[in-house]
Design an enzyme around this catalytic site. Structure first.
Site, PDB file in Angstrom:
ATOM      1  N   PRO A   1       0.834  -1.205   0.000  1.00 51.21           N
ATOM      2  CA  PRO A   1       0.000   0.000   0.000  1.00 51.21           C
ATOM      3  C   PRO A   1       0.868   1.255   0.000  1.00 51.21           C
ATOM      4  CG  PRO A   1       0.055  -0.991   2.187  1.00 51.21           C
ATOM      5  CD  PRO A   1       0.755  -1.944   1.268  1.00 51.21           C
ATOM      6  N   MET A   2       0.556   2.175  -0.908  1.00 51.29           N
ATOM      7  CA  MET A   2       1.323   3.417  -1.033  1.00 51.29           C
ATOM      8  C   MET A   2       0.370   4.572  -1.301  1.00 51.29           C
ATOM      9  SD  MET A   2       4.547   2.045  -3.330  1.00 51.29           S
ATOM     10  CE  MET A   2       3.510   0.963  -4.355  1.00 51.29           C
TER      11      MET A   2
ATOM     12  N   GLY B   1      -3.913   3.463   1.385  1.00 52.22           N
ATOM     13  CA  GLY B   1      -4.811   3.638   2.510  1.00 52.22           C
ATOM     14  C   GLY B   1      -6.075   4.372   2.100  1.00 52.22           C
TER      15      GLY B   1
ATOM     16  N   GLN C   1      -6.945  -1.226   1.799  1.00 47.53           N
ATOM     17  CA  GLN C   1      -6.405  -0.970   3.131  1.00 47.53           C
ATOM     18  C   GLN C   1      -7.303   0.061   3.813  1.00 47.53           C
ATOM     19  OE1 GLN C   1      -2.915   1.550   4.251  1.00 47.53           O
ATOM     20  NE2 GLN C   1      -1.953  -0.407   4.709  1.00 47.53           N
TER      21      GLN C   1
ATOM     22  N   HIS D   1      -5.140  -1.097   8.691  1.00 49.58           N
ATOM     23  CA  HIS D   1      -3.864  -0.386   8.872  1.00 49.58           C
ATOM     24  C   HIS D   1      -3.633  -0.145  10.364  1.00 49.58           C
ATOM     25  CE1 HIS D   1      -0.389   1.910   8.209  1.00 49.58           C
ATOM     26  NE2 HIS D   1      -0.782   2.685   7.222  1.00 49.58           N
ATOM     27  N   GLY D   2      -2.793  -1.005  10.937  1.00 46.24           N
ATOM     28  CA  GLY D   2      -2.451  -0.872  12.351  1.00 46.24           C
ATOM     29  C   GLY D   2      -0.996  -0.515  12.561  1.00 46.24           C
TER      30      GLY D   2
ATOM     31  N   HIS E   1       2.648   2.253  11.674  1.00 47.17           N
ATOM     32  CA  HIS E   1       3.252   3.545  11.312  1.00 47.17           C
ATOM     33  C   HIS E   1       2.753   4.753  12.101  1.00 47.17           C
ATOM     34  CE1 HIS E   1       3.754   1.497   7.109  1.00 47.17           C
ATOM     35  NE2 HIS E   1       4.460   0.930   8.070  1.00 47.17           N
TER      36      HIS E   1
ATOM     37  N   TYR F   1      -0.398   5.454  13.100  1.00 46.14           N
ATOM     38  CA  TYR F   1      -1.772   5.886  12.873  1.00 46.14           C
ATOM     39  C   TYR F   1      -2.661   5.348  14.000  1.00 46.14           C
ATOM     40  CZ  TYR F   1       0.098   7.335   8.388  1.00 46.14           C
ATOM     41  OH  TYR F   1       0.854   7.937   7.413  1.00 46.14           O
TER      42      TYR F   1
ATOM     43  N   ARG G   1      -1.974  -5.065   9.253  1.00 43.55           N
ATOM     44  CA  ARG G   1      -0.630  -4.531   9.071  1.00 43.55           C
ATOM     45  C   ARG G   1      -0.175  -3.840  10.350  1.00 43.55           C
ATOM     46  NH1 ARG G   1       2.458  -0.362   4.904  1.00 43.55           N
ATOM     47  NH2 ARG G   1       3.789  -1.987   4.046  1.00 43.55           N
TER      48      ARG G   1
END
Length: 374
Positions: A34-35, A68, A111, A178-179, A181, A183, A231
Protein backbone atom coordinates in the site's frame (compact mmCIF):
# COMPACT_ATOMS: atom_id res chain seq x y z
CA UNK A 1 22.61 -34.48 -16.13
CA UNK A 2 21.56 -32.18 -13.30
CA UNK A 3 20.74 -28.63 -14.35
CA UNK A 4 21.34 -25.96 -11.72
CA UNK A 5 18.59 -23.31 -11.83
CA UNK A 6 19.71 -19.80 -12.62
CA UNK A 7 18.94 -17.13 -9.99
CA UNK A 8 16.13 -15.75 -12.17
CA UNK A 9 14.51 -19.14 -12.77
CA UNK A 10 14.83 -19.81 -9.06
CA UNK A 11 12.96 -16.55 -8.44
CA UNK A 12 10.17 -17.73 -10.71
CA UNK A 13 10.00 -21.11 -8.98
CA UNK A 14 9.77 -19.60 -5.52
CA UNK A 15 7.60 -16.57 -6.22
CA UNK A 16 5.15 -18.25 -8.62
CA UNK A 17 3.72 -20.63 -6.02
CA UNK A 18 0.03 -20.02 -5.27
CA UNK A 19 -1.01 -19.50 -1.66
CA UNK A 20 -4.36 -19.73 0.10
CA UNK A 21 -5.30 -17.02 2.60
CA UNK A 22 -8.43 -18.23 4.37
CA UNK A 23 -10.89 -18.58 1.44
CA UNK A 24 -8.78 -16.72 -1.12
CA UNK A 25 -6.21 -18.35 -3.40
CA UNK A 26 -3.59 -15.86 -4.58
CA UNK A 27 -1.78 -16.91 -7.78
CA UNK A 28 1.72 -16.06 -6.53
CA UNK A 29 3.71 -14.64 -3.62
CA UNK A 30 4.10 -11.07 -4.91
CA UNK A 31 2.10 -8.35 -3.17
CA UNK A 32 1.79 -4.70 -4.16
CA UNK A 33 2.46 -2.75 -0.98
CA UNK A 34 0.00 0.00 0.00
CA UNK A 35 1.32 3.42 -1.03
CA UNK A 36 -0.59 6.67 -0.54
CA UNK A 37 -0.83 8.44 -3.90
CA UNK A 38 -3.37 11.29 -3.41
CA UNK A 39 -4.76 11.13 -6.96
CA UNK A 40 -8.44 10.79 -5.97
CA UNK A 41 -10.05 14.28 -5.82
CA UNK A 42 -13.05 14.23 -3.53
CA UNK A 43 -11.92 10.84 -2.29
CA UNK A 44 -13.16 9.21 -5.51
CA UNK A 45 -10.84 6.80 -7.38
CA UNK A 46 -11.17 7.57 -11.09
CA UNK A 47 -10.23 5.81 -14.30
CA UNK A 48 -6.56 6.68 -13.79
CA UNK A 49 -6.62 4.83 -10.47
CA UNK A 50 -8.39 1.88 -12.13
CA UNK A 51 -5.64 1.69 -14.78
CA UNK A 52 -2.87 2.13 -12.21
CA UNK A 53 -3.85 -0.98 -10.25
CA UNK A 54 -4.98 -3.07 -13.24
CA UNK A 55 -1.65 -2.50 -14.98
CA UNK A 56 0.23 -4.10 -12.11
CA UNK A 57 -2.17 -7.01 -11.83
CA UNK A 58 -1.79 -7.67 -15.56
CA UNK A 59 1.99 -7.71 -15.12
CA UNK A 60 1.89 -10.49 -12.57
CA UNK A 61 1.26 -9.04 -9.11
CA UNK A 62 -0.68 -11.72 -7.24
CA UNK A 63 -2.25 -9.59 -4.51
CA UNK A 64 -2.74 -5.83 -4.54
CA UNK A 65 -3.16 -3.96 -1.27
CA UNK A 66 -4.57 -0.56 -2.17
CA UNK A 67 -3.31 2.71 -0.84
CA UNK A 68 -4.81 3.64 2.51
CA UNK A 69 -8.51 4.50 2.23
CA UNK A 70 -10.36 6.48 4.89
CA UNK A 71 -13.14 4.71 6.74
CA UNK A 72 -16.43 6.52 7.29
CA UNK A 73 -15.52 8.60 10.33
CA UNK A 74 -15.13 12.36 10.13
CA UNK A 75 -11.75 12.34 11.88
CA UNK A 76 -10.33 9.49 9.80
CA UNK A 77 -8.27 11.53 7.35
CA UNK A 78 -6.54 14.78 6.53
CA UNK A 79 -6.74 15.18 2.75
CA UNK A 80 -9.50 15.51 0.16
CA UNK A 81 -7.29 13.79 -2.42
CA UNK A 82 -6.83 10.53 -0.53
CA UNK A 83 -9.48 7.98 -1.52
CA UNK A 84 -12.29 7.11 0.89
CA UNK A 85 -13.99 3.79 1.44
CA UNK A 86 -17.42 5.19 2.11
CA UNK A 87 -19.95 7.13 0.05
CA UNK A 88 -21.84 6.03 -3.05
CA UNK A 89 -19.55 7.67 -5.60
CA UNK A 90 -16.37 6.57 -3.83
CA UNK A 91 -17.47 2.94 -3.54
CA UNK A 92 -18.61 2.89 -7.17
CA UNK A 93 -15.10 3.97 -8.14
CA UNK A 94 -13.57 1.23 -6.02
CA UNK A 95 -15.89 -1.38 -7.53
CA UNK A 96 -14.44 -0.52 -10.95
CA UNK A 97 -10.91 -0.95 -9.56
CA UNK A 98 -11.71 -4.40 -8.18
CA UNK A 99 -13.37 -5.49 -11.42
CA UNK A 100 -10.40 -4.35 -13.53
CA UNK A 101 -7.87 -6.10 -11.29
CA UNK A 102 -9.87 -9.33 -11.50
CA UNK A 103 -10.09 -9.08 -15.27
CA UNK A 104 -6.30 -8.72 -15.33
CA UNK A 105 -5.86 -11.90 -13.29
CA UNK A 106 -5.05 -10.43 -9.89
CA UNK A 107 -6.63 -10.24 -6.45
CA UNK A 108 -7.13 -7.07 -4.42
CA UNK A 109 -7.91 -5.86 -0.90
CA UNK A 110 -8.48 -2.28 0.26
CA UNK A 111 -6.40 -0.97 3.13
CA UNK A 112 -8.82 0.52 5.67
CA UNK A 113 -7.34 3.51 7.46
CA UNK A 114 -7.89 6.02 10.26
CA UNK A 115 -4.93 8.34 10.82
CA UNK A 116 -5.81 9.39 14.38
CA UNK A 117 -3.69 12.19 15.82
CA UNK A 118 -1.58 12.41 12.66
CA UNK A 119 -4.50 14.51 11.45
CA UNK A 120 -4.10 18.18 12.30
CA UNK A 121 -7.04 20.28 13.40
CA UNK A 122 -8.80 21.96 10.48
CA UNK A 123 -7.66 19.56 7.78
CA UNK A 124 -9.96 18.33 5.03
CA UNK A 125 -12.19 16.57 4.15
CA UNK A 126 -13.97 17.53 7.42
CA UNK A 127 -12.18 20.63 8.73
CA UNK A 128 -14.56 21.05 11.67
CA UNK A 129 -13.99 17.54 12.99
CA UNK A 130 -11.66 17.08 15.97
CA UNK A 131 -8.44 15.11 15.75
CA UNK A 132 -8.87 11.90 17.74
CA UNK A 133 -6.46 9.59 19.54
CA UNK A 134 -6.30 7.31 22.56
CA UNK A 135 -4.85 9.98 24.86
CA UNK A 136 -4.77 13.10 22.71
CA UNK A 137 -1.03 12.68 22.12
CA UNK A 138 0.76 12.86 18.80
CA UNK A 139 3.62 10.48 18.14
CA UNK A 140 6.12 13.23 19.04
CA UNK A 141 4.52 13.51 22.49
CA UNK A 142 2.74 16.83 21.98
CA UNK A 143 -0.89 17.18 23.03
CA UNK A 144 -2.83 18.22 19.97
CA UNK A 145 -5.92 16.03 19.84
CA UNK A 146 -9.00 14.92 21.75
CA UNK A 147 -8.81 11.74 23.84
CA UNK A 148 -11.43 9.33 22.55
CA UNK A 149 -14.54 8.64 24.58
CA UNK A 150 -16.28 5.27 24.55
CA UNK A 151 -18.75 6.70 22.04
CA UNK A 152 -15.85 7.77 19.81
CA UNK A 153 -14.32 4.31 20.05
CA UNK A 154 -17.61 2.61 19.23
CA UNK A 155 -18.11 4.87 16.19
CA UNK A 156 -14.68 4.02 14.78
CA UNK A 157 -15.19 0.29 15.36
CA UNK A 158 -18.49 0.54 13.49
CA UNK A 159 -16.84 2.48 10.65
CA UNK A 160 -14.22 -0.22 10.09
CA UNK A 161 -16.86 -2.96 10.18
CA UNK A 162 -19.04 -1.11 7.68
CA UNK A 163 -16.11 -0.55 5.33
CA UNK A 164 -15.22 -4.24 5.45
CA UNK A 165 -18.80 -5.24 4.70
CA UNK A 166 -18.85 -2.80 1.79
CA UNK A 167 -15.56 -4.21 0.48
CA UNK A 168 -17.04 -7.69 0.28
CA UNK A 169 -20.28 -6.39 -1.22
CA UNK A 170 -18.60 -4.53 -4.09
CA UNK A 171 -16.29 -7.39 -5.04
CA UNK A 172 -13.00 -7.10 -3.15
CA UNK A 173 -11.16 -10.25 -2.08
CA UNK A 174 -10.46 -9.31 1.54
CA UNK A 175 -9.45 -6.30 3.62
CA UNK A 176 -6.31 -5.01 5.27
CA UNK A 177 -6.57 -3.05 8.52
CA UNK A 178 -3.86 -0.39 8.87
CA UNK A 179 -2.45 -0.87 12.35
CA UNK A 180 1.04 0.46 11.61
CA UNK A 181 3.25 3.55 11.31
CA UNK A 182 1.81 5.63 14.13
CA UNK A 183 -1.77 5.89 12.87
CA UNK A 184 -4.84 5.36 15.07
CA UNK A 185 -4.76 1.62 15.70
CA UNK A 186 -1.01 1.79 16.26
CA UNK A 187 -1.49 4.74 18.62
CA UNK A 188 -3.52 2.43 20.87
CA UNK A 189 -0.94 -0.37 20.58
CA UNK A 190 2.06 1.80 21.47
CA UNK A 191 2.68 2.94 25.04
CA UNK A 192 4.17 6.21 23.78
CA UNK A 193 0.75 7.43 22.63
CA UNK A 194 -1.56 5.31 24.79
CA UNK A 195 -1.61 6.59 28.36
CA UNK A 196 -5.16 5.48 29.10
CA UNK A 197 -6.05 4.01 32.48
CA UNK A 198 -9.27 2.29 31.39
CA UNK A 199 -9.67 -1.08 29.62
CA UNK A 200 -7.95 0.31 26.51
CA UNK A 201 -4.65 1.14 28.19
CA UNK A 202 -2.04 -0.39 30.45
CA UNK A 203 0.08 -3.43 29.63
CA UNK A 204 0.70 -4.64 26.06
CA UNK A 205 -2.30 -6.99 26.11
CA UNK A 206 -4.66 -4.26 27.33
CA UNK A 207 -3.39 -1.90 24.63
CA UNK A 208 -4.55 -4.40 21.98
CA UNK A 209 -8.19 -4.10 23.14
CA UNK A 210 -9.21 -1.43 20.62
CA UNK A 211 -7.54 -3.11 17.63
CA UNK A 212 -8.91 -6.51 18.67
CA UNK A 213 -12.42 -5.05 18.87
CA UNK A 214 -12.04 -3.71 15.34
CA UNK A 215 -10.78 -7.07 14.08
CA UNK A 216 -13.68 -8.88 15.77
CA UNK A 217 -16.23 -6.42 14.38
CA UNK A 218 -14.78 -6.75 10.89
CA UNK A 219 -14.72 -10.53 11.20
CA UNK A 220 -18.41 -10.51 12.18
CA UNK A 221 -19.34 -8.16 9.32
CA UNK A 222 -17.95 -10.34 6.52
CA UNK A 223 -18.17 -13.95 5.42
CA UNK A 224 -16.12 -16.48 7.42
CA UNK A 225 -13.87 -17.19 4.41
CA UNK A 226 -13.21 -13.49 3.66
CA UNK A 227 -9.54 -12.76 4.52
CA UNK A 228 -8.71 -10.16 7.16
CA UNK A 229 -5.12 -8.86 7.01
CA UNK A 230 -3.60 -6.78 9.80
CA UNK A 231 -0.63 -4.53 9.07
CA UNK A 232 1.58 -3.51 11.99
CA UNK A 233 5.04 -2.10 12.58
CA UNK A 234 7.49 -1.25 15.30
CA UNK A 235 8.46 2.13 13.78
CA UNK A 236 6.33 5.26 13.50
CA UNK A 237 6.52 8.03 10.93
CA UNK A 238 7.88 10.46 13.51
CA UNK A 239 9.76 7.89 15.60
CA UNK A 240 11.73 5.43 13.50
CA UNK A 241 13.34 3.88 16.57
CA UNK A 242 10.01 3.24 18.36
CA UNK A 243 9.20 -0.35 19.27
CA UNK A 244 5.97 -2.05 20.26
CA UNK A 245 7.92 -5.03 21.54
CA UNK A 246 11.48 -5.37 22.84
CA UNK A 247 11.34 -9.17 23.01
CA UNK A 248 9.58 -12.05 21.25
CA UNK A 249 7.51 -12.54 24.39
CA UNK A 250 6.22 -8.96 24.22
CA UNK A 251 5.47 -9.38 20.52
CA UNK A 252 3.46 -12.52 21.27
CA UNK A 253 1.46 -10.65 23.92
CA UNK A 254 0.42 -8.14 21.24
CA UNK A 255 -0.20 -10.48 18.33
CA UNK A 256 -2.03 -13.30 20.13
CA UNK A 257 -5.18 -11.27 20.95
CA UNK A 258 -5.33 -10.00 17.36
CA UNK A 259 -5.03 -13.51 15.95
CA UNK A 260 -7.70 -14.73 18.37
CA UNK A 261 -10.01 -11.90 17.29
CA UNK A 262 -9.92 -13.07 13.69
CA UNK A 263 -6.78 -11.95 11.83
CA UNK A 264 -6.02 -14.36 8.99
CA UNK A 265 -2.79 -12.79 7.74
CA UNK A 266 -0.26 -10.43 9.32
CA UNK A 267 1.63 -7.82 7.28
CA UNK A 268 4.80 -6.98 9.19
CA UNK A 269 6.07 -3.60 8.03
CA UNK A 270 9.79 -2.91 8.30
CA UNK A 271 12.02 -0.41 6.54
CA UNK A 272 14.59 -3.06 5.52
CA UNK A 273 13.33 -6.63 5.32
CA UNK A 274 16.78 -8.19 5.74
CA UNK A 275 17.43 -6.85 9.26
CA UNK A 276 16.94 -9.16 12.26
CA UNK A 277 14.29 -8.02 14.72
CA UNK A 278 15.63 -9.35 18.04
CA UNK A 279 19.09 -10.27 19.29
CA UNK A 280 20.12 -13.89 19.00
CA UNK A 281 18.16 -14.67 15.82
CA UNK A 282 18.31 -13.80 12.12
CA UNK A 283 14.50 -13.75 11.87
CA UNK A 284 13.03 -10.45 10.74
CA UNK A 285 9.74 -9.09 12.12
CA UNK A 286 7.71 -11.15 9.65
CA UNK A 287 9.65 -14.28 10.56
CA UNK A 288 9.00 -13.80 14.25
CA UNK A 289 5.35 -13.09 13.54
CA UNK A 290 4.92 -16.38 11.68
CA UNK A 291 6.82 -18.29 14.35
CA UNK A 292 4.64 -16.81 17.12
CA UNK A 293 1.22 -16.93 15.48
CA UNK A 294 1.44 -19.67 12.87
CA UNK A 295 -0.48 -17.38 10.51
CA UNK A 296 0.55 -16.52 6.95
CA UNK A 297 2.75 -13.41 6.98
CA UNK A 298 3.73 -10.78 4.42
CA UNK A 299 7.17 -9.19 4.67
CA UNK A 300 8.07 -5.77 3.26
CA UNK A 301 10.88 -3.23 3.31
CA UNK A 302 13.05 -1.92 0.46
CA UNK A 303 12.52 -5.05 -1.66
CA UNK A 304 14.46 -4.90 -4.93
CA UNK A 305 16.14 -1.59 -4.13
CA UNK A 306 19.31 -0.49 -2.40
CA UNK A 307 18.15 2.47 -0.35
CA UNK A 308 15.69 3.39 2.38
CA UNK A 309 12.20 4.43 1.25
CA UNK A 310 12.28 7.38 3.65
CA UNK A 311 14.90 8.99 1.42
CA UNK A 312 12.43 8.92 -1.47
CA UNK A 313 10.49 11.68 0.25
CA UNK A 314 13.70 13.73 0.25
CA UNK A 315 13.90 13.37 -3.54
CA UNK A 316 16.48 10.58 -3.57
CA UNK A 317 16.44 7.62 -5.94
CA UNK A 318 17.57 4.06 -5.31
CA UNK A 319 19.51 1.61 -7.49
CA UNK A 320 18.27 -1.91 -8.19
CA UNK A 321 19.25 -4.56 -5.65
CA UNK A 322 19.15 -8.34 -6.04
CA UNK A 323 16.64 -10.46 -4.15
CA UNK A 324 18.66 -13.62 -3.49
CA UNK A 325 18.45 -13.11 0.26
CA UNK A 326 14.70 -12.65 0.00
CA UNK A 327 14.36 -15.87 -2.00
CA UNK A 328 16.42 -17.77 0.58
CA UNK A 329 14.04 -16.64 3.32
CA UNK A 330 10.92 -17.42 1.31
CA UNK A 331 12.27 -20.86 0.44
CA UNK A 332 12.94 -21.49 4.14
CA UNK A 333 9.33 -20.48 4.95
CA UNK A 334 10.45 -17.65 7.23
CA UNK A 335 7.47 -15.77 5.79
CA UNK A 336 4.96 -16.45 3.04
CA UNK A 337 4.60 -13.42 0.76
CA UNK A 338 6.59 -10.32 -0.10
CA UNK A 339 5.19 -6.84 -0.59
CA UNK A 340 6.96 -4.64 -3.12
CA UNK A 341 6.65 -0.87 -2.88
CA UNK A 342 8.86 1.66 -4.66
CA UNK A 343 10.25 -0.85 -7.18
CA UNK A 344 6.70 -1.58 -8.32
CA UNK A 345 5.75 2.08 -8.21
CA UNK A 346 8.63 2.89 -10.54
CA UNK A 347 8.17 -0.12 -12.81
CA UNK A 348 4.67 -1.58 -13.28
CA UNK A 349 6.32 -4.55 -15.02
CA UNK A 350 8.53 -5.45 -12.04
CA UNK A 351 6.73 -8.70 -11.27
CA UNK A 352 6.65 -9.83 -14.90
CA UNK A 353 10.35 -9.14 -15.30
CA UNK A 354 11.32 -11.02 -12.15
CA UNK A 355 9.08 -13.97 -13.01
CA UNK A 356 10.26 -14.25 -16.64
CA UNK A 357 14.04 -13.98 -16.31
CA UNK A 358 14.26 -10.32 -17.38
CA UNK A 359 15.92 -8.93 -14.27
CA UNK A 360 18.40 -7.04 -16.45
CA UNK A 361 15.45 -4.84 -17.50
CA UNK A 362 14.55 -3.76 -13.96
CA UNK A 363 14.57 -0.01 -13.46
CA UNK A 364 16.17 1.95 -10.61
CA UNK A 365 13.80 4.01 -8.51
CA UNK A 366 13.47 7.69 -9.36
CA UNK A 367 11.69 9.83 -6.76
CA UNK A 368 9.93 11.63 -9.62
CA UNK A 369 7.68 8.56 -9.82
CA UNK A 370 5.82 9.95 -6.82
CA UNK A 371 4.54 12.80 -8.95
CA UNK A 372 2.63 10.68 -11.48
CA UNK A 373 0.11 7.85 -11.49
CA UNK A 374 1.55 5.60 -14.17
Amino acid sequence: MTVTPTPASRAAQILSRPITLNGLTVPNRIVMAPMTRMFSPGGVPGEDVVSYYARRAAAGVGLIVTEGTYVGHESAGGSSRVPRFHGEEQLAGWAKVAEAVHEAGGTIVPQLWHIGTVRKQGQNPHPDAPSHGPSGLRVDGTEDATPMTQADIDAVVDAFAQAAADAERIGFDGVELHGAHGYLLDQFLWEGTNRRTDAYGGDPVARTTFAAQIVAAVRAAVSPEFPVIFRFSQWKQEAYDARLAETPEELEAILAPLAAAGVDVFHASTRRYWLPEFEGSDLNLAGWTKKITGKPVITVGSVGLDGDFINAFQGEGSPVKGIDNLLDRLEADEFDMVAVGRALLQDPEWAAKVLSDRVDELKPYDAAALQTLS
